[in-house]
Scaffold this active site. Structure first.
Site, mmCIF file in Angstrom:
data_model
loop_
_atom_site.group_PDB
_atom_site.id
_atom_site.type_symbol
_atom_site.label_atom_id
_atom_site.label_comp_id
_atom_site.label_asym_id
_atom_site.label_seq_id
_atom_site.Cartn_x
_atom_site.Cartn_y
_atom_site.Cartn_z
ATOM 1 N N ASN A 170 41.295 32.242 28.611
ATOM 2 C CA ASN A 170 41.904 31.803 29.857
ATOM 3 C C ASN A 170 40.851 31.732 30.953
ATOM 4 O O ASN A 170 39.879 32.481 30.961
ATOM 5 C CB ASN A 170 43.051 32.741 30.263
ATOM 6 C CG ASN A 170 42.617 33.852 31.205
ATOM 7 O OD1 ASN A 170 42.477 33.642 32.414
ATOM 8 N ND2 ASN A 170 42.359 35.028 30.643
ATOM 9 N N TYR A 186 42.235 31.254 34.355
ATOM 10 C CA TYR A 186 43.223 31.091 35.428
ATOM 11 C C TYR A 186 42.557 31.109 36.804
ATOM 12 O O TYR A 186 42.905 30.340 37.692
ATOM 13 C CB TYR A 186 44.262 32.211 35.370
ATOM 14 C CG TYR A 186 45.446 31.932 34.487
ATOM 15 C CD1 TYR A 186 46.362 30.939 34.826
ATOM 16 C CD2 TYR A 186 45.686 32.674 33.340
ATOM 17 C CE1 TYR A 186 47.478 30.685 34.045
ATOM 18 C CE2 TYR A 186 46.795 32.433 32.536
ATOM 19 C CZ TYR A 186 47.688 31.433 32.900
ATOM 20 O OH TYR A 186 48.788 31.187 32.118
ATOM 21 N N GLY A 187 41.625 32.043 37.012
ATOM 22 C CA GLY A 187 40.946 32.099 38.303
ATOM 23 C C GLY A 187 41.756 32.743 39.411
ATOM 24 O O GLY A 187 41.753 32.258 40.551
ATOM 25 N N PHE A 188 42.467 33.847 39.088
ATOM 26 C CA PHE A 188 43.242 34.580 40.096
ATOM 27 C C PHE A 188 44.240 33.663 40.814
ATOM 28 O O PHE A 188 44.306 33.642 42.046
ATOM 29 C CB PHE A 188 42.321 35.226 41.137
ATOM 30 C CG PHE A 188 41.688 36.523 40.696
ATOM 31 C CD1 PHE A 188 41.964 37.101 39.469
ATOM 32 C CD2 PHE A 188 40.783 37.182 41.525
ATOM 33 C CE1 PHE A 188 41.376 38.293 39.078
ATOM 34 C CE2 PHE A 188 40.187 38.377 41.151
ATOM 35 C CZ PHE A 188 40.484 38.932 39.917
ATOM 36 N N LYS A 206 38.667 48.398 37.103
ATOM 37 C CA LYS A 206 38.681 47.698 35.817
ATOM 38 C C LYS A 206 37.332 47.039 35.601
ATOM 39 O O LYS A 206 36.873 46.247 36.432
ATOM 40 C CB LYS A 206 39.792 46.650 35.789
ATOM 41 C CG LYS A 206 39.959 45.987 34.417
ATOM 42 C CD LYS A 206 41.236 45.159 34.349
ATOM 43 C CE LYS A 206 41.469 44.620 32.958
ATOM 44 N NZ LYS A 206 42.765 43.909 32.836
ATOM 45 N N ALA A 218 47.489 43.706 33.171
ATOM 46 C CA ALA A 218 47.526 42.723 34.251
ATOM 47 C C ALA A 218 47.213 41.343 33.681
ATOM 48 O O ALA A 218 46.460 41.207 32.718
ATOM 49 C CB ALA A 218 46.511 43.091 35.327
ATOM 50 N N GLY A 219 47.796 40.323 34.313
ATOM 51 C CA GLY A 219 47.570 38.959 33.858
ATOM 52 C C GLY A 219 48.815 38.313 33.292
ATOM 53 O O GLY A 219 48.938 37.089 33.308
ATOM 54 N N VAL A 224 37.196 44.180 39.369
ATOM 55 C CA VAL A 224 35.884 43.606 39.689
ATOM 56 C C VAL A 224 35.259 42.994 38.437
ATOM 57 O O VAL A 224 34.040 42.847 38.350
ATOM 58 C CB VAL A 224 34.936 44.671 40.289
ATOM 59 C CG1 VAL A 224 35.400 45.098 41.662
ATOM 60 C CG2 VAL A 224 34.814 45.890 39.359
ATOM 61 N N SER A 225 36.095 42.612 37.459
ATOM 62 C CA SER A 225 35.543 42.234 36.164
ATOM 63 C C SER A 225 36.074 40.935 35.582
ATOM 64 O O SER A 225 35.713 40.570 34.461
ATOM 65 C CB SER A 225 35.798 43.371 35.159
ATOM 66 O OG SER A 225 37.167 43.733 35.148
ATOM 67 N N SER A 226 36.928 40.215 36.308
ATOM 68 C CA SER A 226 37.376 38.929 35.792
ATOM 69 C C SER A 226 36.188 37.965 35.761
ATOM 70 O O SER A 226 35.436 37.867 36.734
ATOM 71 C CB SER A 226 38.476 38.345 36.670
ATOM 72 O OG SER A 226 38.749 37.006 36.286
ATOM 73 N N LYS A 284 51.713 38.073 36.868
ATOM 74 C CA LYS A 284 50.749 37.977 37.954
ATOM 75 C C LYS A 284 51.377 38.160 39.333
ATOM 76 O O LYS A 284 50.722 38.614 40.267
ATOM 77 C CB LYS A 284 50.043 36.612 37.904
ATOM 78 C CG LYS A 284 49.145 36.408 36.700
ATOM 79 C CD LYS A 284 48.597 34.989 36.682
ATOM 80 C CE LYS A 284 47.618 34.781 35.550
ATOM 81 N NZ LYS A 284 46.362 35.513 35.745
ATOM 82 N N ASN A 325 36.401 34.781 35.834
ATOM 83 C CA ASN A 325 36.826 33.467 36.308
ATOM 84 C C ASN A 325 36.799 33.289 37.821
ATOM 85 O O ASN A 325 37.228 32.262 38.326
ATOM 86 C CB ASN A 325 38.238 33.183 35.781
ATOM 87 C CG ASN A 325 38.304 33.231 34.273
ATOM 88 O OD1 ASN A 325 37.468 32.655 33.596
ATOM 89 N ND2 ASN A 325 39.289 33.953 33.742
ATOM 90 N N THR A 326 36.314 34.304 38.550
ATOM 91 C CA THR A 326 36.108 34.191 39.995
ATOM 92 C C THR A 326 34.620 34.330 40.273
ATOM 93 O O THR A 326 34.031 35.370 39.973
ATOM 94 C CB THR A 326 36.884 35.276 40.758
ATOM 95 O OG1 THR A 326 38.294 35.071 40.573
ATOM 96 C CG2 THR A 326 36.569 35.237 42.242
ATOM 97 N N ASN A 368 47.469 45.526 40.319
ATOM 98 C CA ASN A 368 46.083 45.105 40.162
ATOM 99 C C ASN A 368 45.686 44.196 41.323
ATOM 100 O O ASN A 368 46.349 43.191 41.593
ATOM 101 C CB ASN A 368 45.943 44.373 38.817
ATOM 102 C CG ASN A 368 44.510 44.038 38.463
ATOM 103 O OD1 ASN A 368 43.857 43.282 39.153
ATOM 104 N ND2 ASN A 368 44.047 44.590 37.356
ATOM 105 N N ASN A 379 38.098 44.233 30.568
ATOM 106 C CA ASN A 379 38.581 42.888 30.834
ATOM 107 C C ASN A 379 38.176 41.959 29.688
ATOM 108 O O ASN A 379 37.566 42.384 28.717
ATOM 109 C CB ASN A 379 38.007 42.391 32.166
ATOM 110 C CG ASN A 379 39.004 41.542 32.948
ATOM 111 O OD1 ASN A 379 39.656 40.667 32.382
ATOM 112 N ND2 ASN A 379 39.120 41.785 34.241
#
Length: 398
Positions: free
Chosen positions: A145, A147-149, A249, A96-97, A208-210, A100, A212-213, A176, A280
């Site tokens: 990165n 990006y922030g979703f 994830k 994923a990523g 639940v692991s990015s 998107k 950037n949020t 995802n 992640n």
């Protein structure tokens, strides 16, 4: 200028144009046939002069129009796996990523991926963080990165999936799911995604692991994860038709206690999931990073994440007692990297950052090298290699 001088210049000009035409033809031919050396030595170094986010967007657009090299190699039965009741023609997937917004699924299957995961997708459209938000760490073969979703939202992607004439003997599709930055109830966002995308997905990933949020990673806490997964699993089980497997994830940046807590939650009803993606991007910064962008905020992926990701796979495989299939991701750029993650406990492997450095042919290369490694060790299939370095069997996943 004398006639002889004009003739010399005319011949020189003709020669230059001829050489340029030949060079262009070679580049076009190599790009469409997936010549690995040409991509690695010429095309991708040239792409490195393009802004990294613009280069990412260009790659997605090319793949969306199937302007990518088709993998014409014969399927290798040793690479075939069966998980979640699905046949994976090979264990190499797109993380994923990259795609998107669900724009280039067919193109990604065309280059040889055994499965493709799109997203993260949020319920409502949101722009993500301000640019610049993607940075190449060339010397480290890495990317940062933040990006922030950035997402076009559920409805746009569902419309694309509905209208797409897709997936006849192509591969397995994962979707995802993420939460909106301003959402006041994460569980509602994920439940909404489960209900809407279940008819299209071969599996759904709860991300639940990015890093950037804001606040997202707190959902990996034991209490928070129980609350979230209980609602997600209940929503999936209440569906009247398609009930896709649910995966979660997790991050690389987890304490030993946090890993134990996650393993305890995801292996027990009513929170038990069908698999886990490890892992992640990382917010850590190894001391030996050399590139100028190493201090940028965001998630680090690529080569520097490889060892940490593999170790986390091994730990989660042990903590879950081999009860859950693991999709391993982080720093995979060749067959050896994929093989190490499989032997550590991953049933499948995903890549992303390596595409930015070696281009689309890397998929075919990894598959070829992985098959050779299996044969050299007299191992008949990927599933037979899962967890060999962790002392567990994968038979229970079939």
């Amino acid at each position: 200028m004398s006639r002889s001088t004009r003739n010399v210049w005319r011949k020189l000009k003709y020669g230059i144009l001829t050489c340029g035409g030949i060079a262009s033809a070679v580049l076009v031919y190599g790009s469409f046939t997936g010549h690995e050396l040409l991509y690695r030595s010429i095309l991708m170094p040239a792409v490195a002069y393009i802004d990294p986010e613009n280069a990412h967007t260009l790659a997605v657009k090319l793949a969306a129009h199937s302007l990518v090299p088709k993998d014409r190699s014969m399927p290798d039965k040793a690479l075939e796996s069966k998980l979640f009741g699905k046949i994976f023609p090979n264990p190499i997937g797109l993380a994923a990523g990259f795609d998107k917004h669900g724009e280039c699924i067919e193109g990604m299957f065309k280059i040889g991926f055994g499965f493709v995961e799109i997203g993260s997708i949020t319920p409502l459209a949101q722009p993500g963080n301000e640019r610049p938000r993607v940075f190449r760490l060339k010397q480290d073969k890495a990317i940062i990165n933040r990006y922030g979703f950035n997402s076009v939202g559920h409805d746009v992607v569902i419309n694309r999936l509905t209208n797409e004439k897709r997936r006849v003997n192509q591969g397995v599709l994962g979707i995802n799911l993420g939460k909106n930055k301003t959402s006041t109830c994460a569980a509602e966002d994920y439940v909404s995604g489960v209900k809407k995308f279940a008819p299209f997905a071969d599996y759904l990933t709860i991300n639940v692991s990015s890093p950037n949020t804001p606040g997202l990673r707190s959902l990996q806490g034991k209490k928070e994860l129980r609350n979230l997964l209980e609602k997600v699993i209940k929503a999936r089980d209440e569906l009247t038709q398609s009930r896709p497997p649910i995966l979660v994830k997790i991050a690389a940046d987890l304490t030993p206690q946090a890993k134990e807590d996650i393993a305890d939650v995801i292996t027990k009803a009513p929170y038990k999931v069908d698999g886990v993606i490890v892992c992640n991007t990382t917010t850590s910064r190894p001391e030996d990073l050399r590139s100028q962008h190493k201090h940028e905020t965001g998630g680090l992926s690529g080569e520097p994440l490889k060892k940490l990701a593999t170790q986390t796979i091994r730990e989660m495989y042990t903590l879950t007692k081999g009860e859950l299939p693991i999709i391993g991701v982080g720093g995979v750029s060749n067959g050896r990297d994929a093989y190490e993650k499989i032997r550590a406990g991953a049933s499948l492997v995903q890549i992303y950052s390596a595409i930015a450095y070696e281009g689309f042919p890397i998929v075919k290369k990894i598959k070829r090298e992985l098959a050779e490694l299996l044969r050299n060790d007299n191992i008949g299939s990927v599933s037979d290699a899962v967890g060999l370095d962790a002392g567990e069997s994968n038979e229970k996943f079939l």
